[in-house]
Design an enzyme around this catalytic site. Sequence first.
Site, mmCIF file in Angstrom:
data_model
loop_
_atom_site.group_PDB
_atom_site.id
_atom_site.type_symbol
_atom_site.label_atom_id
_atom_site.label_comp_id
_atom_site.label_asym_id
_atom_site.label_seq_id
_atom_site.Cartn_x
_atom_site.Cartn_y
_atom_site.Cartn_z
ATOM 1 N N GLN A 52 0.871 -0.997 -0.048
ATOM 2 C CA GLN A 52 0.058 0.253 0.033
ATOM 3 C C GLN A 52 0.837 1.000 -0.035
ATOM 4 O O GLN A 52 1.600 1.420 0.920
ATOM 5 C CB GLN A 52 -0.800 0.090 1.308
ATOM 6 C CG GLN A 52 -1.052 -1.296 1.583
ATOM 7 C CD GLN A 52 -2.319 -1.624 1.887
ATOM 8 O OE1 GLN A 52 -2.701 -2.423 0.928
ATOM 9 N NE2 GLN A 52 -3.445 -1.248 2.622
ATOM 10 N N SER A 150 -9.021 -6.508 3.910
ATOM 11 C CA SER A 150 -7.908 -6.654 4.566
ATOM 12 C C SER A 150 -7.766 -5.842 5.753
ATOM 13 O O SER A 150 -8.202 -4.639 5.779
ATOM 14 C CB SER A 150 -6.633 -6.084 3.538
ATOM 15 O OG SER A 150 -5.352 -6.071 4.135
ATOM 16 N N LEU A 251 -9.248 -1.083 7.756
ATOM 17 C CA LEU A 251 -9.719 -2.325 6.777
ATOM 18 C C LEU A 251 -9.786 -2.006 5.518
ATOM 19 O O LEU A 251 -10.578 -0.705 5.091
ATOM 20 C CB LEU A 251 -11.437 -2.672 7.448
ATOM 21 C CG LEU A 251 -11.854 -3.889 6.572
ATOM 22 C CD1 LEU A 251 -12.953 -4.607 7.579
ATOM 23 C CD2 LEU A 251 -12.432 -3.676 5.449
ATOM 24 N N GLU A 252 -9.233 -2.356 4.772
ATOM 25 C CA GLU A 252 -9.013 -2.198 3.225
ATOM 26 C C GLU A 252 -9.726 -3.082 2.074
ATOM 27 O O GLU A 252 -9.656 -4.248 2.333
ATOM 28 C CB GLU A 252 -7.514 -2.207 3.020
ATOM 29 C CG GLU A 252 -7.243 -1.599 1.524
ATOM 30 C CD GLU A 252 -5.662 -1.250 1.378
ATOM 31 O OE1 GLU A 252 -5.719 -0.893 -0.054
ATOM 32 O OE2 GLU A 252 -4.872 -1.612 1.986
ATOM 33 N N ASP A 253 -10.301 -2.425 1.257
ATOM 34 C CA ASP A 253 -10.842 -3.160 -0.239
ATOM 35 C C ASP A 253 -9.588 -3.070 -1.048
ATOM 36 O O ASP A 253 -8.901 -1.877 -1.225
ATOM 37 C CB ASP A 253 -11.865 -2.066 -0.777
ATOM 38 C CG ASP A 253 -12.467 -2.768 -1.923
ATOM 39 O OD1 ASP A 253 -12.109 -3.692 -2.312
ATOM 40 O OD2 ASP A 253 -13.340 -2.046 -2.506
#
Length: 308
Positions: A52, A150, A251-253
């Site tokens: 990221q 994630s 919290l990741e897309d």
Amino acid sequence: MKFTSTLALTALLAAPALAGPHGHKISESRSGSSQDTFPGAPNANQGYGQGQAQPSFGGFNQNQNQGQSQAQPTSTSTSTSTTSQVAPAVTSSISHSSSSSSSDYYVNENWAGAVQETSGTATFSYVAATFTLPSVTPTAASSSDTQSASFWVGIDGATGQNQIWQAGVDIYVENGETSFLGWYEWYPADTVSFDMDFNIGDVIVASVESLSSSEGVAILENLTTGKNVTATATAPSTSATLVGQTAEWILEDLAVDGDGLTLIDFGEAVFTGCVAKAGGRTVNLDGAELYAVEDSTSDHVQAAPEIY
């Protein structure tokens, strides 16, 4: 005085949105605008694989170079840390209208959670949180599509510069099969996986610490199984050293608009014990900026945060 350290995230998936793995910055996705960037937002052009890029307050960095040699993690059977504070929670629900104009959070294409910025000259050197891997429900997308979410903590993910030190756990579902990936990454180097087993319902403690601007330690602990793993890493280049400006609980897309992954319906996810350390002082979520994920193709918020 109440120590605010719990962040809840709720899934509000009105339509399946495509996402792609780590290496993202926060991408703003406000109604009426296209790919506007804002501080801390990830790059919309993502490829598979963690990594990221960090968003920044005032403009996210969109340079996505990868590649590095990281020390391999080691596994032990004894848990070494405990947390008593509550962290961020995120919930996903399949029916929600657009709220890109909400005054409670910023909307972007892939980060849901909280970002804390330092004040004065103090810099962040440690970030941690505890979260339970939530039950997930595939959306209406084809069962052959890989769906994911994630969960991670990091330092400097929202600075808009060329570095981020982070660690977390991904959940993937494809053809009815659920799999997991524990990982750490010093962006822009490649993500490195941890040799660790996970199951839905496991309670995880994730932390990253910077020993200096160019060296750090990442730890994942599975409190349910009693296992933990630790890894050290160094900055992949002189331009990727940490400044310690921001701490993140996210919290990741994992992909943005068409990169092959769909955000999974995770119901609600809660990060407890969200803490960071800066200049010898412990910092919680008080005053943190909140971010929600919105699918730019449908203008629907898919994951919204709340601090409590």
